[in-house]
Design an enzyme around this catalytic site. Structure first.
Site, PDB file in Angstrom:
ATOM      1  CG  HIS A  83      15.706  13.936   3.564  1.00 29.29           C
ATOM      2  ND1 HIS A  83      15.493  14.587   4.575  1.00 29.29           N
ATOM      3  CD2 HIS A  83      16.758  14.484   2.843  1.00 29.29           C
ATOM      4  CE1 HIS A  83      16.304  15.658   4.597  1.00 29.29           C
ATOM      5  NE2 HIS A  83      16.981  15.530   3.522  1.00 29.29           N
ATOM      6  CG  ASP A  86      21.309  13.899  -3.742  1.00 26.30           C
ATOM      7  OD1 ASP A  86      21.710  15.032  -4.191  1.00 26.30           O
ATOM      8  OD2 ASP A  86      21.327  13.818  -2.465  1.00 26.30           O
TER       9      ASP A  86
HETATM   10  N1  CMC Z   1      17.515   2.309   0.633  1.00 25.29           N
HETATM   11  C1  CMC Z   1      17.110   1.314   1.165  1.00 25.29           C
HETATM   12  N2  CMC Z   1      16.511   1.340   2.547  1.00 25.29           N
HETATM   13  C2  CMC Z   1      16.864   2.514   3.052  1.00 25.29           C
HETATM   14  C3  CMC Z   1      17.326   3.612   2.680  1.00 25.29           C
HETATM   15  C4  CMC Z   1      17.692   3.561   1.151  1.00 25.29           C
HETATM   16  N3  CMC Z   1      17.923   4.533   0.634  1.00 25.29           N
HETATM   17  N4  CMC Z   1      17.203   4.803   3.424  1.00 25.29           N
HETATM   18  C5  CMC Z   1      16.820   4.225   4.582  1.00 25.29           C
HETATM   19  N5  CMC Z   1      16.263   3.024   4.611  1.00 25.29           N
HETATM   20  C6  CMC Z   1      15.722   2.118   5.355  1.00 25.29           C
HETATM   21  C7  CMC Z   1      16.909   1.585   6.459  1.00 25.29           C
HETATM   22  O1  CMC Z   1      17.677   0.224   6.147  1.00 25.29           O
HETATM   23  C8  CMC Z   1      16.190   1.319   7.656  1.00 25.29           C
HETATM   24  O2  CMC Z   1      15.198   0.196   7.471  1.00 25.29           O
HETATM   25  P1  CMC Z   1      15.122  -0.777   8.916  1.00 25.29           P
HETATM   26  O3  CMC Z   1      14.228   0.109   9.751  1.00 25.29           O
HETATM   27  O4  CMC Z   1      14.561  -2.088   8.305  1.00 25.29           O
HETATM   28  O5  CMC Z   1      16.412  -1.062   9.303  1.00 25.29           O
HETATM   29  C9  CMC Z   1      14.828   2.570   7.502  1.00 25.29           C
HETATM   30  O6  CMC Z   1      14.884   2.802   6.146  1.00 25.29           O
HETATM   31  C10 CMC Z   1      15.275   3.890   8.309  1.00 25.29           C
HETATM   32  O7  CMC Z   1      16.614   4.098   7.854  1.00 25.29           O
HETATM   33  P2  CMC Z   1      17.824   5.162   8.698  1.00 25.29           P
HETATM   34  O8  CMC Z   1      18.938   4.992   8.193  1.00 25.29           O
HETATM   35  O9  CMC Z   1      17.475   4.688  10.138  1.00 25.29           O
HETATM   36  O10 CMC Z   1      17.059   6.670   7.940  1.00 25.29           O
HETATM   37  P3  CMC Z   1      18.048   7.813   8.408  1.00 25.29           P
HETATM   38  O11 CMC Z   1      16.898   8.991   8.479  1.00 25.29           O
HETATM   39  O12 CMC Z   1      19.028   7.700   9.390  1.00 25.29           O
HETATM   40  O13 CMC Z   1      18.814   8.115   7.023  1.00 25.29           O
HETATM   41  C11 CMC Z   1      19.397   8.795   5.136  1.00 25.29           C
HETATM   42  C12 CMC Z   1      18.455   9.087   5.984  1.00 25.29           C
HETATM   43  C13 CMC Z   1      19.238   9.920   3.861  1.00 25.29           C
HETATM   44  C14 CMC Z   1      21.123   8.844   5.469  1.00 25.29           C
HETATM   45  C15 CMC Z   1      19.220   7.343   4.309  1.00 25.29           C
HETATM   46  O14 CMC Z   1      17.901   7.462   3.579  1.00 25.29           O
HETATM   47  C16 CMC Z   1      19.906   7.052   3.046  1.00 25.29           C
HETATM   48  O15 CMC Z   1      21.213   6.643   3.206  1.00 25.29           O
HETATM   49  N6  CMC Z   1      19.472   7.470   1.771  1.00 25.29           N
HETATM   50  C17 CMC Z   1      20.257   6.976   0.731  1.00 25.29           C
HETATM   51  C18 CMC Z   1      21.423   8.166   0.644  1.00 25.29           C
HETATM   52  C19 CMC Z   1      20.863   9.646   0.031  1.00 25.29           C
HETATM   53  O16 CMC Z   1      19.988   9.663  -0.983  1.00 25.29           O
HETATM   54  N7  CMC Z   1      21.311  10.347   0.737  1.00 25.29           N
HETATM   55  C20 CMC Z   1      20.815  11.885   0.159  1.00 25.29           C
HETATM   56  C21 CMC Z   1      19.820  12.706   1.077  1.00 25.29           C
HETATM   57  S1  CMC Z   1      19.075  14.105   0.435  1.00 25.29           S
HETATM   58  C22 CMC Z   1      20.361  15.261   0.123  1.00 25.29           C
HETATM   59  C23 CMC Z   1      21.155  15.850   1.313  1.00 25.29           C
HETATM   60  O17 CMC Z   1      20.400  16.243   2.307  1.00 25.29           O
HETATM   61  O18 CMC Z   1      22.070  15.853   1.304  1.00 25.29           O
END
Ligand code: CMC
Length: 435
Positions: free
Chosen positions: A311, A369
């Site tokens: 998140h 989720d």
């Molecule tokens: N699985 C594997 N690796 C992950 C994941 C994941 N779900 N989420 C983040 N990472 C890794 C990412 O690859 C990165 O690694 P590195 O530093 O080695 O490149 C690091 O963690 C930081 O990731 P980010 O993409 O910069 O983080 P963010 O804050 O931009 O993304 C997020 C937040 C929710 C989009 C992401 O965690 C994600 O895609 N999660 C899966 C989708 C999900 O479950 N979304 C629902 C969110 S809660 C409900 C809502 O609010 O809608």
């Protein structure tokens, strides 16, 4: 909204050989903010923050998240207390008006919402225009925006009374529209709302009743639906809420703004994640396939993510995920599906991920989720409806945030700037002269 910002010692920034003192404000809890509104005029530089990781876009008094602690408060009340003790309709009042209602206020509010549950008869024609295999979120985006064409007496955004009626209409009609989107996709006749039922029971009945037999609301599933709605009701300035605020900042009517929020919610990184998480669990299928899947997630050359994990704000267990996990077990027990293999995959996946260095280092915990898809499936909803249910719940958050923005004297049209790295000015050349 009356501003409650408190003044803190100023911050000094040195840029382009100029020192500038910037005001700093504190809220009631959480990090302070540096007010950079004069920065560009005084120094000729912008700030750069794609994804708004360090930017507060507004002052708000509705919802607070402490991502490190894993805390979520609606108007100060912890989400777990509301999920245990409140109802969705009471939480709606709280989010909209700032305080929990007394009995008289609650009765009036409940009446105001139930009074608006029906749709204009002409509205049903919209559904007929969609293909039977249309994704229900596509139907939601289209039809909710179209509400503005029916309810002209609640589109004057400068009239507080009309704004309130629009918010009642949206909260009341969203379940009716969502249930119709579902019924249309399964080829069953629409079921009209029954105003003697509570919000969640009415919604379940509109989704699952058929004319051929009597429908009895299961109180355990109705409570589960209600708690699902409470858990998803608001989440401060997330992508869809910010979309609603940005759309509203131009003066667009509330129905158009909520429709834009629904469109944003649809994405798999946001509301679409519950659908994606269940698809992922089903793809894994059995516990023995988990290590192979985890290896794919950790592979830097693969795009695979563990859906339902991670998140932007929570760097600890999402408090909604805890409540959702509890709800999941309750629902599965009620429908006699405790041995569901997908639940086993989810629990094992969670256990592994919480101890795996990749996830621990990145502070990736289960989000809401992760367990909501299994729960909703057990309640009888197809995956395509999951994000729709999220939209039904989030409508109150969107409209509460939109209302707050409309009452904020400092509100301006949202207009971010950019750092331009495209071609500098050049002269047009005739096609015959281009290489
Ligand atoms: N699985 C594997 N690796 C992950 C994941 C994941 N779900 N989420 C983040 N990472 C890794 C990412 O690859 C990165 O690694 P590195 O530093 O080695 O490149 C690091 O963690 C930081 O990731 P980010 O993409 O910069 O983080 P963010 O804050 O931009 O993304 C997020 C937040 C929710 C989009 C992401 O965690 C994600 O895609 N999660 C899966 C989708 C999900 O479950 N979304 C629902 C969110 S809660 C409900 C809502 O609010 O809608």
């Amino acid at each position: 909204m009356e501003s409650k910002l408190t003044k803190k010692p100023t911050a000094t920034i040195s840029v382009n050989n100029k020192q500038l003192e910037l005001p700093v404000y504190g809220g009631s809890v959480g990090p302070d903010v540096i007010d950079i509104r004069k920065l560009y005029a005084e120094t000729n530089v912008f700030t750069y923050d794609p994804g708004f990781t360090s930017t507060a876009s507004c002052e708000s008094q509705i919802t607070y998240i402490d991502g490190d602690e894993g805390t979520l408060l609606y108007r100060g009340y912890p989400i777990d207390q509301l999920a245990d003790k409140s109802t969705f309709i009471e939480s709606c009042y709280l989010l909209l008006h700032g305080e929990l209602p007394n009995k008289t206020q609650l009765d009036k509010f409940t009446r105001d919402i139930t009074y608006h549950t029906m749709l204009h008869a002409q509205f049903d024609r919209f559904f007929e225009g969609f293909r039977r295999d249309a994704h229900p979120m596509a139907i939601m985006v289209g039809t909710v925006g179209a509400l503005a064409a029916f309810y002209h007496d609640s589109t004057d955004i400068n009239d507080p009374k009309q704004r309130l009626i629009a918010s009642h209409r949206l909260i009341a009609k969203m379940p009716t529209i969502a249930a119709r989107a579902f019924k249309y996709s399964v080829g069953q006749p629409f079921v009209s709302p029954r105003n003697e039922l509570d919000y969640a029971s009415n919604f379940l009945r509109m989704c699952f009743a058929v004319p051929a037999e009597e429908y009895k609301v299961n109180p355990v599933l109705a409570r589960a639906m209600d708690v699902f709605f409470i858990l998803h009701a608001d989440h401060e300035q997330n992508a869809s809420t910010s979309t609603v605020r940005l759309a509203g900042s131009s003066g667009a009517n509330p129905f158009a703004c909520i429709s834009s929020g629904i469109a944003c919610l649809w994405g798999p990184a946001h509301g679409g994640a519950n659908e994606a998480a269940l698809n992922m669990l089903e793809e894994i299928g059995t516990v023995d396939k988990i290590p192979e899947f985890i290896a794919k997630v950790k592979d830097p050359n693969s795009e695979v993510r563990l859906m339902g994990f991670g998140h932007r704000v929570y760097k600890n267990y999402d408090p909604r995920a805890k409540a959702m996990q509890k709800l999941c077990h309750l629902v599965l027990k009620e429908v006699g599906a405790e041995d569901n293999p997908i639940l086993k995959v989810a629990m094992e996946l969670e256990k592994i991920a919480l101890s795996d260095e990749y996830f621990v280092k990145r502070k990736l915990y289960p989000n809401i989720d992760f367990y909501s898809g299994i729960t909703l499936r057990a309640m009888g909803f197809p995956t395509s409806m999951f994000t729709v249910l999220f939209a039904v719940a989030r409508t109150v958050g969107w409209i509460a945030q939109w209302t707050e923005m409309m009452e904020d004297a400092s509100q301006k049209i949202g207009r971010p700037r950019q750092i331009y790295t495209g071609a500098p000015k050049r002269d047009y050349a005739d096609v015959s002269q281009r290489g």
